[in-house]
Design a protein around this motif. Sequence first.
Motif, short mmCIF file in Angstrom:
data_model
loop_
_atom_site.label_atom_id
_atom_site.label_comp_id
_atom_site.label_asym_id
_atom_site.label_seq_id
_atom_site.Cartn_x
_atom_site.Cartn_y
_atom_site.Cartn_z
N VAL A 68 0.86 -1.18 0.00
CA VAL A 68 0.00 0.00 0.00
C VAL A 68 0.90 1.23 0.00
O VAL A 68 2.07 1.16 0.36
N ALA A 69 0.34 2.37 -0.43
CA ALA A 69 1.11 3.61 -0.47
C ALA A 69 0.30 4.74 0.15
O ALA A 69 -0.90 4.89 -0.12
N PHE A 70 0.96 5.54 0.98
CA PHE A 70 0.35 6.69 1.62
C PHE A 70 1.22 7.91 1.41
O PHE A 70 2.45 7.80 1.35
N ASP A 71 0.59 9.07 1.33
CA ASP A 71 1.34 10.32 1.31
C ASP A 71 1.89 10.53 2.71
O ASP A 71 1.21 10.26 3.70
N ARG A 72 3.13 10.98 2.80
CA ARG A 72 3.73 11.23 4.11
C ARG A 72 3.19 12.50 4.75
O ARG A 72 3.40 12.72 5.95
N CYS A 73 2.48 13.33 4.00
CA CYS A 73 1.91 14.57 4.55
C CYS A 73 0.84 14.22 5.58
O CYS A 73 -0.13 13.52 5.28
N SER A 74 1.00 14.70 6.78
CA SER A 74 0.03 14.44 7.84
C SER A 74 -1.32 15.05 7.48
O SER A 74 -1.39 16.14 6.91
N SER A 75 -2.39 14.34 7.82
CA SER A 75 -3.74 14.87 7.57
C SER A 75 -4.14 15.90 8.61
O SER A 75 -5.15 16.58 8.46
N TYR A 76 -3.33 16.05 9.67
CA TYR A 76 -3.59 17.08 10.67
C TYR A 76 -2.78 18.31 10.29
O TYR A 76 -1.56 18.26 10.23
N GLN A 77 -3.45 19.41 10.02
CA GLN A 77 -2.83 20.64 9.56
C GLN A 77 -1.91 20.39 8.36
O GLN A 77 -0.70 20.64 8.41
N PRO A 78 -2.48 19.87 7.26
CA PRO A 78 -1.66 19.52 6.10
C PRO A 78 -0.92 20.69 5.47
O PRO A 78 0.07 20.49 4.77
N GLU A 79 -1.38 21.91 5.74
CA GLU A 79 -0.69 23.08 5.19
C GLU A 79 0.75 23.19 5.71
O GLU A 79 1.60 23.81 5.09
N LYS A 80 1.04 22.54 6.84
CA LYS A 80 2.40 22.55 7.38
C LYS A 80 3.31 21.55 6.66
O LYS A 80 4.53 21.59 6.83
N LYS A 81 2.70 20.64 5.91
CA LYS A 81 3.43 19.62 5.14
C LYS A 81 4.40 18.82 6.01
O LYS A 81 5.52 18.51 5.59
N CYS A 82 3.97 18.48 7.24
CA CYS A 82 4.79 17.66 8.12
C CYS A 82 4.80 16.22 7.59
O CYS A 82 3.75 15.61 7.42
N ALA A 83 5.98 15.70 7.35
CA ALA A 83 6.13 14.35 6.81
C ALA A 83 6.16 13.34 7.95
O ALA A 83 7.03 13.39 8.81
N VAL A 84 5.19 12.42 7.94
CA VAL A 84 5.15 11.38 8.96
C VAL A 84 6.32 10.42 8.73
O VAL A 84 6.80 10.25 7.61
N THR A 85 6.78 9.81 9.82
CA THR A 85 7.86 8.83 9.74
C THR A 85 7.41 7.54 10.39
O THR A 85 6.66 7.55 11.37
N VAL A 86 7.87 6.44 9.87
CA VAL A 86 7.50 5.13 10.39
C VAL A 86 8.17 4.92 11.74
O VAL A 86 9.36 5.19 11.91
N ASP A 87 7.38 4.46 12.71
CA ASP A 87 7.88 4.20 14.06
C ASP A 87 8.71 2.92 14.09
O ASP A 87 8.63 2.09 13.19
N ALA A 88 9.47 2.75 15.16
CA ALA A 88 10.31 1.57 15.33
C ALA A 88 9.50 0.27 15.28
O ALA A 88 10.00 -0.76 14.83
N SER A 89 8.25 0.33 15.72
CA SER A 89 7.40 -0.87 15.69
C SER A 89 7.10 -1.32 14.27
O SER A 89 6.80 -2.49 14.03
N GLY A 90 7.16 -0.39 13.32
CA GLY A 90 6.82 -0.71 11.93
C GLY A 90 5.33 -0.83 11.69
O GLY A 90 4.90 -1.17 10.58
N LEU A 91 4.52 -0.51 12.68
CA LEU A 91 3.07 -0.63 12.54
C LEU A 91 2.37 0.70 12.39
O LEU A 91 1.24 0.77 11.91
N THR A 92 3.02 1.77 12.86
CA THR A 92 2.42 3.10 12.81
C THR A 92 3.44 4.11 12.29
O THR A 92 4.64 3.84 12.26
#
Length: 134
Positions: A68-92
Amino acid sequence: MRKFILIILTGACLISCGKGNPVPSVLVNFQSPIDPNYSALHVVGGHAYAPGGVAGLILYYSQTRGIVAFDRCSSYQPEKKCAVTVDASGLTATDPCSGSKFSLEDGSPVKAPATKSLRSYQVITTPFTIQVVN
């Protein structure tokens, strides 16, 4: 009375229908051979980052849905263009600006303040290539 209820329901639908994904829709057409950069995608729970979208892409091998593919741009305040990063668990994945967390299985928010899912894209794979489009 029926007419009044119909008008109210129609208005509610129009208002709620406009509240889709807050991440801007941009053209995505990423294609790559599945080389060592993407070898993690051969294992359930594996992930890789790729260029494209608003803030980059996360490619993730879901246990139930394949790659699956997701945009790294957070859906919370997307105007900030904060890129989400994968956690150590690999699940979130975590938004470093707000602390919001998202499930990599389906992109849904699992920790506030985010209430909307990450923007997802269509993934087309062959034994040797991966393509992400919208």
